[in-house]
Enzyme design. Structure first.
Site, PDB file in Angstrom:
ATOM      1  N   ASP A  81      48.933  41.308  35.538  1.00  0.00           N
ATOM      2  CA  ASP A  81      49.623  40.200  34.878  1.00  0.00           C
ATOM      3  C   ASP A  81      50.632  40.658  33.840  1.00  0.00           C
ATOM      4  O   ASP A  81      51.611  39.957  33.581  1.00  0.00           O
ATOM      5  CB  ASP A  81      48.607  39.266  34.206  1.00  0.00           C
ATOM      6  CG  ASP A  81      47.966  38.298  35.196  1.00  0.00           C
ATOM      7  OD1 ASP A  81      48.393  38.260  36.356  1.00  0.00           O
ATOM      8  OD2 ASP A  81      47.029  37.572  34.784  1.00  0.00           O
TER       9      ASP A  81
ATOM     10  N   TYR B 215      36.353  24.743  46.468  1.00  0.00           N
ATOM     11  CA  TYR B 215      35.622  25.633  47.360  1.00  0.00           C
ATOM     12  C   TYR B 215      34.326  26.049  46.662  1.00  0.00           C
ATOM     13  O   TYR B 215      34.191  25.929  45.443  1.00  0.00           O
ATOM     14  CB  TYR B 215      36.445  26.870  47.752  1.00  0.00           C
ATOM     15  CG  TYR B 215      37.061  27.634  46.600  1.00  0.00           C
ATOM     16  CD1 TYR B 215      36.355  28.612  45.909  1.00  0.00           C
ATOM     17  CD2 TYR B 215      38.377  27.377  46.213  1.00  0.00           C
ATOM     18  CE1 TYR B 215      36.931  29.315  44.877  1.00  0.00           C
ATOM     19  CE2 TYR B 215      38.961  28.082  45.172  1.00  0.00           C
ATOM     20  CZ  TYR B 215      38.233  29.050  44.504  1.00  0.00           C
ATOM     21  OH  TYR B 215      38.806  29.746  43.463  1.00  0.00           O
TER      22      TYR B 215
ATOM     23  N   ARG C 295      34.887  34.364  39.425  1.00  0.00           N
ATOM     24  CA  ARG C 295      35.612  35.505  38.850  1.00  0.00           C
ATOM     25  C   ARG C 295      34.670  36.462  38.117  1.00  0.00           C
ATOM     26  O   ARG C 295      34.823  37.686  38.189  1.00  0.00           O
ATOM     27  CB  ARG C 295      36.702  34.993  37.893  1.00  0.00           C
ATOM     28  CG  ARG C 295      37.540  36.085  37.238  1.00  0.00           C
ATOM     29  CD  ARG C 295      38.572  35.481  36.310  1.00  0.00           C
ATOM     30  NE  ARG C 295      39.613  34.814  37.062  1.00  0.00           N
ATOM     31  CZ  ARG C 295      40.758  35.369  37.443  1.00  0.00           C
ATOM     32  NH1 ARG C 295      40.983  36.644  37.171  1.00  0.00           N
ATOM     33  NH2 ARG C 295      41.653  34.684  38.101  1.00  0.00           N
TER      34      ARG C 295
ATOM     35  N   GLU D  29      39.150  48.272  25.802  1.00  0.00           N
ATOM     36  CA  GLU D  29      39.100  46.809  25.855  1.00  0.00           C
ATOM     37  C   GLU D  29      38.880  46.256  24.444  1.00  0.00           C
ATOM     38  O   GLU D  29      38.030  46.752  23.692  1.00  0.00           O
ATOM     39  CB  GLU D  29      37.958  46.357  26.780  1.00  0.00           C
ATOM     40  CG  GLU D  29      37.582  44.901  26.725  1.00  0.00           C
ATOM     41  CD  GLU D  29      38.722  43.953  27.028  1.00  0.00           C
ATOM     42  OE1 GLU D  29      38.780  42.866  26.414  1.00  0.00           O
ATOM     43  OE2 GLU D  29      39.574  44.286  27.886  1.00  0.00           O
ATOM     44  N   GLN D  30      39.646  45.215  24.099  1.00  0.00           N
ATOM     45  CA  GLN D  30      39.572  44.709  22.730  1.00  0.00           C
ATOM     46  C   GLN D  30      38.349  43.843  22.463  1.00  0.00           C
ATOM     47  O   GLN D  30      37.895  43.730  21.324  1.00  0.00           O
ATOM     48  CB  GLN D  30      40.836  43.922  22.399  1.00  0.00           C
ATOM     49  CG  GLN D  30      41.036  42.664  23.212  1.00  0.00           C
ATOM     50  CD  GLN D  30      42.320  41.951  22.826  1.00  0.00           C
ATOM     51  OE1 GLN D  30      42.950  42.285  21.825  1.00  0.00           O
ATOM     52  NE2 GLN D  30      42.693  40.950  23.601  1.00  0.00           N
TER      53      GLN D  30
END
Length: 392
Positions: free
Chosen positions: A286, A209, A104, A30-31
């Site tokens: 993605d 929500y 998230r 991970e960067q």
């Protein structure tokens, strides 16, 4: 077997866990230097929560989430309910897993906590991927070369790996932008808002929500625009969101007015690819199929990618990796690409101008809901790709 996963978003973390569950050694690159509490609300349909259950993470995630009883579609001007669909216990009984809404960051934290720290390399930038018949290799910005039997590129919508594999192409602006905000639920308790609602209007729609065990209201207000920055941290100008939704139902305007910090981000996608893999390297999430969020399936599709990837590599030897990746892509490409298209069409339907087209849409939605308890996309939730036979 040794695997390298590039990118520690939701897709990359789930891929790491799925490959480890299949018995493989995984290095996650991970960067960023650390994981941060970024993002806002996310919806997880049963196709995604079924995978979390398989990874023994569903209880952890659900403890931070809300299980909405239903979703309500409403008209923009006065909030008249067009139709509603069940999401609560009935959906869980039907599809074997719950429908959750949550922050998230809570999902990301649960996934990250399940990956052993020695398997994660933070603050590491990948500048190249190459391979031969025997192995694949990533090169980092400091010149280090890390070898493995396969490389999974889950490096997001601006994927460098996608360009290295298939040539230069750019993210596509959807000509929509979203205002997003989080505000304490008790500050809007007087408005009588439903658990989960989508308000549909000309050129715009509005979603809300509750997340964080109901303590916060997540708000997403989407509008058409010719230009918008792709950024999770770009702030809207004061009152900008109110001007965009001028004339909407007073409850919508009240929520937007009471929201404190409001962010505005452009929504981008990627064009569909005919394949995601070459040799020992594959895309996931993605990087392969970024989509507009109008079916609430972007993260779910990445999670499904990861689960199927783990399945297809469970019994593979290092020599069998290219063939196993072919099977992974055959199982996932059509479903994810179809969801890309359905999400785009949903945005067009949500934003129809007032008049005959919108009236026809509303009548069609009401008629469907009268005959069906669950959302049209529930057919995707029911298709258990974890158990399906791999097509030849």
């Amino acid at each position: 077997m040794r695997a390298i996963v590039v990118g520690a978003g939701i897709g990359g973390l789930t891929a790491t866990l799925s490959l480890r569950r299949a018995g493989h050694e995984v290095t996650l690159i991970e960067q960023t230097a650390r994981f941060t509490d970024i993002g806002a609300g996310i919806q997880l349909a049963p196709n995604a929560t079924r995978v979390l259950h398989r990874l023994d993470l569903l209880d952890v995630v659900a403890a931070q989430a809300v299980r909405p009883s239903h979703v309500s579609f409403r008209t923009w001007s006065d909030g008249t309910e067009i139709c509603r669909y069940l999401l609560g216990r009935e959906a869980e009984d039907e599809f074997g897993a719950p429908y959750l809404v949550l922050h998230r960051a809570d999902l990301h934290q649960a996934l990250a906590a399940a990956v052993p720290t020695p398997s994660v390399r933070l603050n590491t930038v990948v500048v190249g991927i190459d391979q031969d018949d025997e192995s694949a290799c990533v090169t980092t910005a400091n010149g280090e070369r890390l070898g493995a039997d396969l490389v999974v590129a889950a490096d997001g919508i601006r994927s460098a790996a996608r360009q290295w594999l298939f040539g230069a192409d750019e993210a596509v602006f959807s000509k929509t932008a979203a205002y997003r905000a989080l505000l304490p639920s008790n500050e809007v308790a007087d408005l009588g808002l439903p658990d989960l609602a989508l308000w549909l209007g000309p050129g715009r729609h509005f979603v809300h929500y509750r997340v964080r065990r109901g303590k916060l209201l997540n708000v997403v207000a989407v509008c058409g625009t010719e230009a918008a920055q792709e950024s999770w941290t770009a702030r809207a100008e004061p009152g900008e969101q109110l001007r965009e939704f001028d004339g909407w139902d007073p409850r919508v305007l009240n929520v937007l007015e009471r929201a404190g910090q409001v962010f505005r981000y452009g929504i981008y996608t990627r064009a569909p690819l005919p394949r995601w893999n070459i040799g020992r390297v594959t895309l996931l999430g993605d990087s392969a199929h970024a989509m507009v969020p109008f079916q609430a399936q972007g993260a779910a599709q990445a999670i499904m990618d990861a689960a199927v990837l783990g399945d297809t590599l469970a019994d593979a030897t290092p020599a069998e990796v290219p063939a196993a990746l072919d099977r992974y892509v055959r199982r996932r490409l059509a479903t994810a690409t179809g969801m890309q298209a359905r999400s785009a069409r949903a945005g067009e339907e949500f934003h129809l101008p007032d008049g005959p087209e919108a009236q026809e849409r509303n009548a069609r939605m009401a008629a469907y809901a009268a005959e069906n308890r669950f959302l049209p996309q529930a057919t995707t939730w029911a298709a258990d790709a974890l158990d399906e036979q791999t097509p030849s």
